[in-house]
Design a protein around this motif. Structure first.
Motif, PDB file in Angstrom:
ATOM      1  N   GLY A 110       0.947  -0.890   0.106  1.00  0.00           N
ATOM      2  CA  GLY A 110       0.137  -0.090  -0.327  1.00  0.00           C
ATOM      3  C   GLY A 110       0.330   1.291   0.043  1.00  0.00           C
ATOM      4  N   ARG A 111       2.186   1.406   0.260  1.00  0.00           N
ATOM      5  CA  ARG A 111       3.157   2.367   0.580  1.00  0.00           C
ATOM      6  C   ARG A 111       3.898   2.232  -0.519  1.00  0.00           C
ATOM      7  NH1 ARG A 111       3.737  -0.520   5.113  1.00  0.00           N
ATOM      8  NH2 ARG A 111       6.264  -0.880   5.554  1.00  0.00           N
ATOM      9  N   THR A 112       3.834   1.463  -0.992  1.00  0.00           N
ATOM     10  CA  THR A 112       4.781   0.859  -2.546  1.00  0.00           C
ATOM     11  C   THR A 112       4.261   1.973  -3.233  1.00  0.00           C
ATOM     12  OG1 THR A 112       5.634  -0.399  -1.458  1.00  0.00           O
ATOM     13  CG2 THR A 112       7.024  -0.440  -3.859  1.00  0.00           C
ATOM     14  N   ALA A 113       5.077   2.559  -4.340  1.00  0.00           N
ATOM     15  CA  ALA A 113       5.153   2.839  -5.420  1.00  0.00           C
ATOM     16  C   ALA A 113       5.596   2.603  -6.439  1.00  0.00           C
ATOM     17  CB  ALA A 113       4.825   4.288  -6.513  1.00  0.00           C
ATOM     18  N   VAL A 114       4.720   1.354  -8.009  1.00  0.00           N
ATOM     19  CA  VAL A 114       5.558   1.016  -8.528  1.00  0.00           C
ATOM     20  C   VAL A 114       5.280   1.667 -10.282  1.00  0.00           C
ATOM     21  CG1 VAL A 114       5.451  -1.078  -9.765  1.00  0.00           C
ATOM     22  CG2 VAL A 114       5.261  -0.939  -7.568  1.00  0.00           C
ATOM     23  N   TRP A 115       6.215   1.806 -10.803  1.00  0.00           N
ATOM     24  CA  TRP A 115       6.130   2.587 -12.731  1.00  0.00           C
ATOM     25  C   TRP A 115       6.671   1.725 -13.366  1.00  0.00           C
ATOM     26  CZ3 TRP A 115       3.825   7.920 -13.061  1.00  0.00           C
ATOM     27  CH2 TRP A 115       4.106   8.609 -12.400  1.00  0.00           C
ATOM     28  N   CYS A 116       5.515   1.666 -14.497  1.00  0.00           N
ATOM     29  CA  CYS A 116       6.112   0.998 -15.764  1.00  0.00           C
ATOM     30  C   CYS A 116       6.681   1.666 -16.743  1.00  0.00           C
ATOM     31  CB  CYS A 116       4.711   0.448 -16.107  1.00  0.00           C
ATOM     32  SG  CYS A 116       5.421  -1.111 -17.765  1.00  0.00           S
ATOM     33  N   ILE A 117       7.718   1.820 -17.392  1.00  0.00           N
ATOM     34  CA  ILE A 117       8.375   2.301 -18.442  1.00  0.00           C
ATOM     35  C   ILE A 117       7.649   1.952 -20.112  1.00  0.00           C
ATOM     36  CG2 ILE A 117       9.985   3.596 -19.974  1.00  0.00           C
ATOM     37  CD1 ILE A 117      11.168   4.134 -16.987  1.00  0.00           C
ATOM     38  N   ALA A 118       6.681   2.419 -20.407  1.00  0.00           N
ATOM     39  CA  ALA A 118       6.881   2.209 -22.053  1.00  0.00           C
ATOM     40  C   ALA A 118       7.849   2.516 -23.052  1.00  0.00           C
ATOM     41  CB  ALA A 118       5.278   2.138 -22.623  1.00  0.00           C
ATOM     42  N   VAL A 119       9.072   0.923 -23.523  1.00  0.00           N
ATOM     43  CA  VAL A 119      10.029   1.927 -23.702  1.00  0.00           C
ATOM     44  C   VAL A 119      10.465   1.596 -25.367  1.00  0.00           C
ATOM     45  CG1 VAL A 119      12.677   1.064 -24.313  1.00  0.00           C
ATOM     46  CG2 VAL A 119      11.883   0.177 -22.172  1.00  0.00           C
ATOM     47  N   GLU A 120      10.421   2.876 -26.292  1.00  0.00           N
ATOM     48  CA  GLU A 120      10.181   3.591 -27.116  1.00  0.00           C
ATOM     49  C   GLU A 120      11.127   3.025 -27.448  1.00  0.00           C
ATOM     50  OE1 GLU A 120       8.331   7.319 -27.183  1.00  0.00           O
ATOM     51  OE2 GLU A 120       6.356   5.987 -25.865  1.00  0.00           O
ATOM     52  N   GLU A 121      12.486   3.468 -26.904  1.00  0.00           N
ATOM     53  CA  GLU A 121      14.297   3.411 -27.750  1.00  0.00           C
ATOM     54  C   GLU A 121      15.390   3.965 -26.871  1.00  0.00           C
ATOM     55  OE1 GLU A 121      16.829   7.414 -29.681  1.00  0.00           O
ATOM     56  OE2 GLU A 121      15.254   7.689 -28.962  1.00  0.00           O
ATOM     57  N   ILE A 122      16.225   2.517 -27.076  1.00  0.00           N
ATOM     58  CA  ILE A 122      17.205   2.297 -26.238  1.00  0.00           C
ATOM     59  C   ILE A 122      18.708   2.273 -27.031  1.00  0.00           C
ATOM     60  CG2 ILE A 122      18.094   0.523 -25.253  1.00  0.00           C
ATOM     61  CD1 ILE A 122      15.527  -1.013 -24.810  1.00  0.00           C
ATOM     62  N   THR A 123      19.330   3.306 -26.356  1.00  0.00           N
ATOM     63  CA  THR A 123      20.691   3.592 -27.092  1.00  0.00           C
ATOM     64  C   THR A 123      22.069   2.977 -25.995  1.00  0.00           C
ATOM     65  OG1 THR A 123      20.486   5.945 -25.516  1.00  0.00           O
ATOM     66  CG2 THR A 123      20.287   5.545 -28.203  1.00  0.00           C
ATOM     67  N   GLY A 124      22.864   2.627 -26.056  1.00  0.00           N
ATOM     68  CA  GLY A 124      24.141   2.421 -25.129  1.00  0.00           C
ATOM     69  C   GLY A 124      25.167   3.020 -26.341  1.00  0.00           C
ATOM     70  N   LYS A 125      26.407   2.824 -24.968  1.00  0.00           N
ATOM     71  CA  LYS A 125      27.882   3.100 -24.822  1.00  0.00           C
ATOM     72  C   LYS A 125      28.396   1.932 -24.171  1.00  0.00           C
ATOM     73  CE  LYS A 125      28.015   7.830 -22.859  1.00  0.00           C
ATOM     74  NZ  LYS A 125      28.209   8.383 -22.926  1.00  0.00           N
ATOM     75  N   SER A 126      29.835   2.231 -24.744  1.00  0.00           N
ATOM     76  CA  SER A 126      30.945   1.611 -23.022  1.00  0.00           C
ATOM     77  C   SER A 126      31.636   2.239 -23.733  1.00  0.00           C
ATOM     78  CB  SER A 126      31.141  -0.320 -24.270  1.00  0.00           C
ATOM     79  OG  SER A 126      32.301  -0.834 -25.285  1.00  0.00           O
ATOM     80  N   ASN A 127      32.734   2.123 -22.352  1.00  0.00           N
ATOM     81  CA  ASN A 127      34.507   2.512 -23.103  1.00  0.00           C
ATOM     82  C   ASN A 127      34.912   1.392 -21.525  1.00  0.00           C
ATOM     83  OD1 ASN A 127      36.795   4.010 -23.106  1.00  0.00           O
ATOM     84  ND2 ASN A 127      36.910   5.018 -21.240  1.00  0.00           N
ATOM     85  N   ARG A 128      34.970   0.213 -22.624  1.00  0.00           N
ATOM     86  CA  ARG A 128      35.463  -1.153 -22.246  1.00  0.00           C
ATOM     87  C   ARG A 128      36.941  -1.204 -22.554  1.00  0.00           C
ATOM     88  NH1 ARG A 128      30.019  -4.993 -21.782  1.00  0.00           N
ATOM     89  NH2 ARG A 128      31.432  -5.397 -23.469  1.00  0.00           N
ATOM     90  N   ASN A 129      37.378  -0.969 -24.043  1.00  0.00           N
ATOM     91  CA  ASN A 129      38.137  -1.503 -24.445  1.00  0.00           C
ATOM     92  C   ASN A 129      39.218  -0.576 -25.052  1.00  0.00           C
ATOM     93  OD1 ASN A 129      37.543  -4.294 -24.672  1.00  0.00           O
ATOM     94  ND2 ASN A 129      36.201  -3.959 -26.333  1.00  0.00           N
ATOM     95  N   ASN A 130      39.434   0.978 -24.396  1.00  0.00           N
ATOM     96  CA  ASN A 130      39.821   1.391 -24.834  1.00  0.00           C
ATOM     97  C   ASN A 130      41.024   1.386 -24.520  1.00  0.00           C
ATOM     98  OD1 ASN A 130      38.597   1.488 -26.864  1.00  0.00           O
ATOM     99  ND2 ASN A 130      37.229   3.902 -26.595  1.00  0.00           N
ATOM    100  N   HIS A 131      41.500   1.242 -22.355  1.00  0.00           N
ATOM    101  CA  HIS A 131      42.153   1.369 -22.310  1.00  0.00           C
ATOM    102  C   HIS A 131      42.640   0.775 -21.095  1.00  0.00           C
ATOM    103  CE1 HIS A 131      41.240   5.963 -22.910  1.00  0.00           C
ATOM    104  NE2 HIS A 131      39.564   5.731 -22.530  1.00  0.00           N
ATOM    105  N   ARG A 132      42.873  -0.657 -22.097  1.00  0.00           N
ATOM    106  CA  ARG A 132      43.555  -1.841 -21.399  1.00  0.00           C
ATOM    107  C   ARG A 132      44.959  -1.914 -21.323  1.00  0.00           C
ATOM    108  NH1 ARG A 132      38.666  -6.175 -20.113  1.00  0.00           N
ATOM    109  NH2 ARG A 132      37.309  -4.602 -19.373  1.00  0.00           N
TER     110      ARG A 132
END
Length: 93
Positions: free
Chosen positions: A71-93
């Protein structure tokens, strides 16, 4: 509630490289429209899915937790329309 457009950012595999003044990371941003879940069954099912993912060995206490706090917990749902991503995992090893 007045402005339901929003985004959710998730960052994983974060590693600070202080000697290089940078971090290694992978991230994603989901854009969409959010709505509050108000139906108790819908809220409970969403929370059940989260708990199965992050606390699968503790589901025996789930119903009691819902009885105590739904009763005191709020739950939200996001209808996803677009997803973007990026990474910087291999550039500095």
């Amino acid at each position: 509630r007045l402005h339901p457009r929003g985004c959710l950012t998730c960052v994983g595999e974060n590693q600070v490289l202080p000697e290089r003044y940078t971090t290694l990371y992978a991230s994603a941003v989901a854009f969409g429209t959010a709505r509050e879940l108000t139906d108790a069954r819908e809220k409970t099912e969403a929370l059940r899915l989260l708990c199965r993912r992050y606390a699968p060995n503790h589901m025996d206490g789930f119903d009691a937790a819902m009885d105590a706090s739904l009763g005191r917990t709020a739950v939200w749902c996001i209808a996803v329309e677009e997803i973007t991503g990026k990474s910087n995992r291999n550039n500095h090893r």
